[in-house]
Design an enzyme around this catalytic site. Structure first.
Site: not given
Length: 762
Positions: A236, A683-685
């Site tokens: 992200a 996206s993720c973290k």
């Protein structure tokens, strides 16, 4: 290239460790080279791929063990090599993709035939080249802003204080960005990857985390070519270096709204107009003064053939001067600057104590300043010029009368008479021009100073600006990578190229962030930087050569209007439509959909607040409909447009439905994006674990819906991609372990289709 990652165990080992797998290294090889020699062998390298530690002899090579009855298909190696040669070996692909990891699968279709599926994950040099370009551009922009406000000369005390703030603000950012750029330049020129463990590093603040192009090629039975699907995966876009103790960009910017309200707002277009007007006035004033002096000198000669052209030039230059001053921006800025000065003086007096009656009278006189005052200033210039023109015409007429009567003129008397009559008029003209130029300079300095402040101080602290630039840099790198791949895959698609020109490019960001804890700040950063991408445009240019460095995208423009230039090889460029070759700008339409899926989201839904997620999804849904309506109106016959209405209606219903972890929002949004041939980003973290679950699910859904993957084999294919596919290699390169970072308890809170197979997590 192929990578063999089978773990090695000595022959005849009967120790207690026998049967256990230990990852020692990997050999990478080209299948064609493997098939050519009689005794094939490949080099064995260490796990980091740097050192060669030995060789592996290939003692047995088996290709296509069995072929389905009544069906002939290409061998695995032949088909695989053909796709590499045709699709991946072009100069364009070699320039933007590197360090590829490939996996090849065969899955059965509903009619018991076999799909050949190639999964590819690639790094990109854009991860570092674009942040470095953006840093250089930001340094130039802030340096130019400092130079611009320094050249404004003497200012009022209030504007001078504002100038000092702007200069300090810009110099601080310039210093930080120069340091960051130097750190990036000191890294290896071949750097193309920032691991999830480095997402908080200060020197890598502008570099996207774990950016990869995740691609899948599907070759159906009896087909000579494959179909490609792409999604860009990256952590992200957020400033992990500064952290999220006080929230993300959305929250931080909202706290500084009062600063924006306290500054008179002028756009960058108005600032540019003020700069041009100031330059014109500064150029015309000395010309007018010089021509006025020349007029006086020529009057000594009593020569109408010389006096008339000088008078004509003076008239033209003065009229240009008056025309420039009649710009409404000058009038409005002059009034605003007086009002602003009065407010500042009143505020200062109120802080120091009661004002005297004399001060109050002076303020009242200043407050009475109106637009008629400025109209009189430029009108006086015109009237002074008219007086000089009338006098010149009278003198020229007298000379003509004298000549026609064949009388010998009295030069001393006439010369003295001409100078005596012209001199006071010229002095008046110069005084009026000087007064008008001074007022215009004050007004334009006010505009430029306020615009500079709006770009700096009013946006918040330097930390906020730096956070915004860093998050934007990460998102920009991913966007450019996605656009380039999308363009390369559709260079022969005239409908798509026309769509780019007419409606622009849809860019859909899919986020899997929770709305609890630090990830709220990440989502707030991501929301702002995705919105900032709407100021980006693309243009396609002809490359100087087919060398990789000449095929990398470049940046130009300013922060408020960035242009990404995408070079294509000369032969490819010449095949494009004329509008594209003429440099037509391609607009970007970014949308962001977020659905949290982990255990933190469960806490947010039960005890916290999900309003941020709901607002982001609702706004993106509205923007998506606007883009689709534009596309339908401009290109009604484009494939896929007619089916958009039902998809959009379904998406709106899902967004409005109050359902926990409603991942169907993400599925429908992705379907809309692919229908209009947009760019997909997930996206993720850190784009490692939850992202892996999303992209593998999307790949299998595409196989089932578009290539008739057998339903009974859907789960098998999904587990296969998650257990041994490219995303497991992504985990390995990020943390050195071949396990997704989930616990069994955490996975109980995940939607079922986002859970990895047993043995692949821990």
């Amino acid at each position: 290239m192929m990578a063999c990652t089978k773990c090695l165990c000595p022959t005849g080992d009967t120790s207690s460790s026998a049967g256990q797998s230990n990852f020692l290294g990997f050999p990478s090889f080209n299948i064609r080279d493997l098939l050519r020699p009689k005794e094939p062998q490949v080099s064995l390298r260490t796990m980091d791929g740097v050192n060669e530690v030995g060789e592996v002899m290939v003692s047995r090579l088996q290709i296509e063990e069995e072929t389905p009855p009544d069906h002939k298909c290409l061998s695995l190696c032949d088909s695989f090599h053909t796709s590499i040669h045709d699709k991946e070996n072009s100069p364009m692909m070699r320039a933007v993709l590197c360090s590829q990891v490939c996996k090849v699968y065969r899955f059965q279709t509903e009619d018991r035939r076999w799909l050949l599926v190639r999964e590819q994950m690639s790094e990109t040099p854009l991860s570092f080249s674009l942040p470095k370009q953006l840093l250089s551009l930001l340094i130039r922009c802030h340096t130019s802003r400092v130079q611009e406000v320094m050249e404004l000369g003497d200012l009022s005390p209030h504007l001078d204080r504002l100038r000092h703030d702007v200069i300090c603000h810009c110099n601080h950012l310039i210093g930080c960005y120069q340091e960051t750029l130097a750190d990036l330049n000191n890294l290896s020129a071949s750097s193309s990857f920032k691991s999830s463990c480095s997402k908080s590093d200060r020197q890598l603040q502008f570099v996207p985390t774990n950016l990869h192009a995740q691609r899948m090629e599907v070759t159906e039975p009896d087909s000579t070519g494959g179909v490609w699907y792409e999604v860009i995966t990256f952590g992200a876009p957020a400033d992990h270096h500064q952290g999220f103790k006080h929230g993300g960009l959305k929250r931080l910017l909202s706290k500084h709204t009062h600063l924006r309200d306290s500054v008179v707002s002028y756009s960058q277009e108005e600032s540019s107009r003020a700069r041009e007007l100031l330059a014109n006035v500064a150029q015309l004033q000395p010309l007018i003064f010089g021509l006025a002096e020349e007029l006086l000198s020529v009057s000594l000669e009593q020569n109408n053939t010389r006096l008339q052209p000088v008078l004509h030039c003076l008239t033209q230059q003065t009229k240009q001067f008056v025309h420039a001053l009649k710009d409404e921006l000058v009038k409005s800025a002059l009034i605003a600057s007086h009002d602003h000065s009065n407010l500042c003086e009143n505020s200062t007096a109120n802080q120091e104590g009661a004002s005297t009656p004399g001060q109050q009278d002076a303020w009242q006189q200043e407050a009475d300043y109106d637009e008629e005052e400025w109209d009189r200033a430029w009108a006086n210039v015109g009237m002074s010029l008219n007086c000089i023109i009338a006098m010149g015409d009278r003198l020229l007429g007298k000379e003509e009368v004298t000549s026609s009567e064949n009388q010998e003129p009295d030069h001393s008397q006439n010369t003295a008479s001409w100078q005596e009559q012209l001199l006071p008029l010229v002095v008046t003209l110069r005084d009026c021009v000087r007064e008008a130029e001074l007022k215009a300079r004050v007004a334009m300095a006010f505009v430029m100073m306020q615009a500079a402040a709006a770009m700096t101080v009013s946006e918040g602290t330097t930390n906020i600006v730096q956070r915004r630039h860093a998050a934007f840099s990460q998102a920009l790198s991913a966007l450019v990578c996605g656009f380039v791949l999308r363009l390369f895959s559709a260079l022969q698609d005239q409908d798509f190229l026309q769509q780019l020109i007419s409606a622009g490019l849809l860019v859909q960001f899919e986020a899997l962030l929770s709305t609890y804890g630090e990830e709220v700040g990440m989502l707030e950063d991501m929301e702002v930087c995705v919105s900032d991408l709407s100021r980006v445009t693309f243009t396609i240019i002809e490359a100087k050569s087919e060398e990789p460095e000449d095929l990398l995208p470049t940046l130009r423009g300013e922060w408020v209007s960035l242009v990404v230039e995408v070079p294509l090889p000369p032969e490819t460029f010449r095949s494009l439509p004329q509008e594209v070759r003429d440099g037509r700008l391609i607009r970007v339409h970014p949308v962001l959909f977020n659905i949290g899926i982990n255990q933190q989201q469960s806490l947010a839904e039960r005890f916290g607040d999900s309003s941020l997620q709901e607002r982001v999804n609702q706004q993106s849904c509205e923007r998506l409909r606007v883009y689709c309506n534009t596309l339908r109106d401009t290109l009604p016959v484009t494939a896929g447009v007619q089916s958009l209405s039902d998809l959009l209606s379904s998406l709106e219903r899902c967004v409005e439905t109050k359902k926990r972890k409603n991942v169907e929002v993400l599925w429908i949004a992705a379907a809309v994006c692919r229908s209009v041939r947009g760019v997909r980003l997930t996206s993720c973290k850190s784009a490692k674990d939850r992202t892996a679950m999303s992209v593998t699910l999307e790949q299998c859904v595409l196989l089932r819906e578009r290539h008739t993957l057998c339903n009974t084999h859907f789960s098998t294919a999904l587990h296969c991609m998650r257990r041994a596919g490219c995303r497991m290699e992504n985990v390995q390169k990020n943390i050195g372990s071949r396990k997704f970072a989930f616990s069994g308890v955490q996975l109980l809170t995940f939607p079922k289709l986002y859970r990895p197979p047993e043995g692949s997590f821990g």
